[in-house]
Motif scaffolding. Sequence first.
Motif, short mmCIF file in Angstrom:
data_model
loop_
_atom_site.label_atom_id
_atom_site.label_comp_id
_atom_site.label_asym_id
_atom_site.label_seq_id
_atom_site.Cartn_x
_atom_site.Cartn_y
_atom_site.Cartn_z
N PHE A 53 0.92 -1.00 -0.12
CA PHE A 53 -0.19 0.00 0.10
C PHE A 53 0.84 1.48 0.08
O PHE A 53 0.65 2.27 -0.80
N GLU A 54 1.80 1.38 0.84
CA GLU A 54 2.75 2.57 1.00
C GLU A 54 3.47 2.70 -0.36
O GLU A 54 3.76 3.79 -0.81
N LYS A 55 3.77 1.49 -1.12
CA LYS A 55 4.68 1.83 -2.30
C LYS A 55 3.67 2.31 -3.49
O LYS A 55 4.05 3.20 -4.19
N GLN A 56 2.33 1.85 -3.55
CA GLN A 56 1.46 2.30 -4.34
C GLN A 56 1.00 3.75 -3.96
O GLN A 56 0.93 4.57 -5.01
N ARG A 57 0.86 4.08 -2.64
CA ARG A 57 0.53 5.56 -2.36
C ARG A 57 1.85 6.41 -2.90
O ARG A 57 1.42 7.36 -3.45
N ASP A 58 3.07 5.98 -2.48
CA ASP A 58 4.05 7.19 -2.78
C ASP A 58 4.06 7.17 -4.51
O ASP A 58 4.37 8.35 -4.83
N ALA A 60 1.72 6.90 -6.54
CA ALA A 60 0.58 7.99 -6.85
C ALA A 60 0.81 9.38 -6.32
O ALA A 60 0.73 10.23 -7.25
N GLN A 61 1.76 9.47 -5.26
CA GLN A 61 2.08 11.12 -4.93
C GLN A 61 3.02 11.41 -5.91
O GLN A 61 2.98 12.74 -6.20
N VAL A 62 4.00 10.60 -6.18
CA VAL A 62 4.93 11.37 -7.04
C VAL A 62 4.52 11.59 -8.46
O VAL A 62 4.73 12.68 -9.15
N GLN A 63 3.43 10.75 -8.83
CA GLN A 63 2.66 11.44 -10.08
C GLN A 63 2.08 12.55 -10.02
O GLN A 63 2.07 13.57 -10.80
N ALA A 64 1.29 12.81 -8.86
CA ALA A 64 0.63 13.85 -8.60
C ALA A 64 1.68 15.07 -8.61
O ALA A 64 1.36 16.27 -9.05
N ALA A 65 2.83 14.91 -7.95
CA ALA A 65 3.93 15.95 -7.67
C ALA A 65 4.29 16.33 -9.18
O ALA A 65 4.45 17.49 -9.44
N ILE A 66 4.70 15.35 -10.16
CA ILE A 66 4.90 15.57 -11.51
C ILE A 66 3.93 16.35 -12.21
O ILE A 66 4.27 17.28 -12.98
N ALA A 79 7.70 20.23 -2.53
CA ALA A 79 7.11 19.96 -1.17
C ALA A 79 6.52 18.61 -1.32
O ALA A 79 6.89 17.89 -0.15
N MET A 80 5.77 18.17 -2.08
CA MET A 80 5.22 16.81 -2.08
C MET A 80 6.45 15.65 -2.26
O MET A 80 6.26 14.83 -1.37
N LEU A 81 7.30 16.14 -3.24
CA LEU A 81 8.35 15.08 -3.23
C LEU A 81 9.21 15.04 -2.24
O LEU A 81 9.55 13.80 -1.73
N THR A 82 9.67 16.07 -1.54
CA THR A 82 10.41 15.91 -0.28
C THR A 82 9.59 15.50 0.93
O THR A 82 10.17 14.50 1.66
N ALA A 83 8.36 15.36 1.05
CA ALA A 83 7.59 14.80 1.92
C ALA A 83 7.62 13.06 1.70
O ALA A 83 7.77 12.54 2.44
N ILE A 84 7.68 12.95 0.80
CA ILE A 84 7.69 11.49 0.21
C ILE A 84 9.13 10.92 0.45
O ILE A 84 9.32 9.97 1.13
N ILE A 85 10.10 11.63 0.26
CA ILE A 85 11.47 11.13 0.56
C ILE A 85 11.69 11.34 2.10
O ILE A 85 12.24 10.16 2.48
N SER A 88 10.06 8.10 3.06
CA SER A 88 10.77 6.90 2.40
C SER A 88 11.76 7.39 1.75
O SER A 88 12.12 7.56 0.59
N PRO A 89 13.06 7.47 2.77
CA PRO A 89 14.35 7.83 2.04
C PRO A 89 15.01 7.09 1.05
O PRO A 89 15.62 7.65 0.34
N SER A 90 14.54 5.87 0.89
CA SER A 90 15.19 4.96 -0.29
C SER A 90 14.49 5.13 -1.62
O SER A 90 14.65 4.27 -2.67
N ASP A 91 13.45 6.02 -1.63
CA ASP A 91 12.42 6.02 -2.82
C ASP A 91 13.03 6.75 -3.96
O ASP A 91 13.29 7.84 -4.05
N VAL A 92 13.80 5.97 -4.80
CA VAL A 92 14.73 6.58 -5.75
C VAL A 92 13.75 7.12 -7.05
O VAL A 92 14.26 8.27 -7.44
N ASN A 93 12.53 6.83 -6.91
CA ASN A 93 11.82 7.57 -8.14
C ASN A 93 11.52 8.94 -7.51
O ASN A 93 11.50 9.92 -8.39
N ALA A 94 11.14 9.02 -6.61
CA ALA A 94 10.87 10.34 -5.84
C ALA A 94 12.06 11.29 -5.85
O ALA A 94 12.14 12.33 -6.21
N ARG A 95 13.31 10.70 -5.57
CA ARG A 95 14.58 11.45 -5.55
C ARG A 95 14.71 12.13 -6.98
O ARG A 95 15.20 12.98 -7.08
N LEU A 96 14.69 11.03 -7.93
CA LEU A 96 14.91 11.09 -9.09
C LEU A 96 14.15 12.54 -9.80
O LEU A 96 14.64 13.28 -10.56
N ARG A 97 12.79 12.21 -9.39
CA ARG A 97 11.77 13.33 -9.93
C ARG A 97 12.35 14.73 -9.26
O ARG A 97 12.01 15.74 -10.02
#
Length: 168
Positions: A53-58, A60-66, A79-85, A88-97
Amino acid sequence: MKISTTVTLLALIALTMLPGCASLPQANPMRRAKPAETKQTYAGRKQDALKAFEKQRDAAQVQAAINHWQRGDSQKSVAMLTAIIDRSPSDVNARLRLAEVLTSQEDFLAAEKQLRECLVHAPESAEIHHVLGMLISEFPGREHEAQQHLRRAAELDPQNELYVANAK
C-alpha cells in the motif's frame, strides 16, 4: 463403477498417504496451524500488504507531484516530493523526479545531491547515471566525471541509443 475399480482407487489413495511418498509434500496439508503460526502468518501478510500500500501511495503521490510541476507549480511539486522522501528515504523514483524539478529551477547542487543519493540506493540504474552525467557535464572542469557516468549508463543499458550516443 465396478467394485474392483473402487478398491484399486482406494488402495492407490492409501499408498500415496504413506510417509516418504514422493507424490505428497512432506508437511501434511490437512494439519491445522497452531495459533502462534497463524498469528505470524497473519502478521507477515499484514506487513506485506502495508508495504505494498505504501509503495502504491508513494507512486501515486510522485505522479501527482509531477502533474503539479507540469502545470507550473514547482513549489508544490518540491514540497510533495520532499515529503515522500522524508517518509521513504530510499524512494529512488521520488528522488529522481525531485532532481528533475530542482534542475528546472536551476538548483543544480541540490539536484546533484539527490542524484548521488539515488546512486546509493540504485547503483546499477542506467537512468540515474545518465541524468547525473548530463547534469555534471554542465559544470566546467567536471567533464571527465560526467563522461564516467555517461559511459556507465551506456554499459548498463546498451540498447538505449541516447545513452550510447552521449557516452561517446
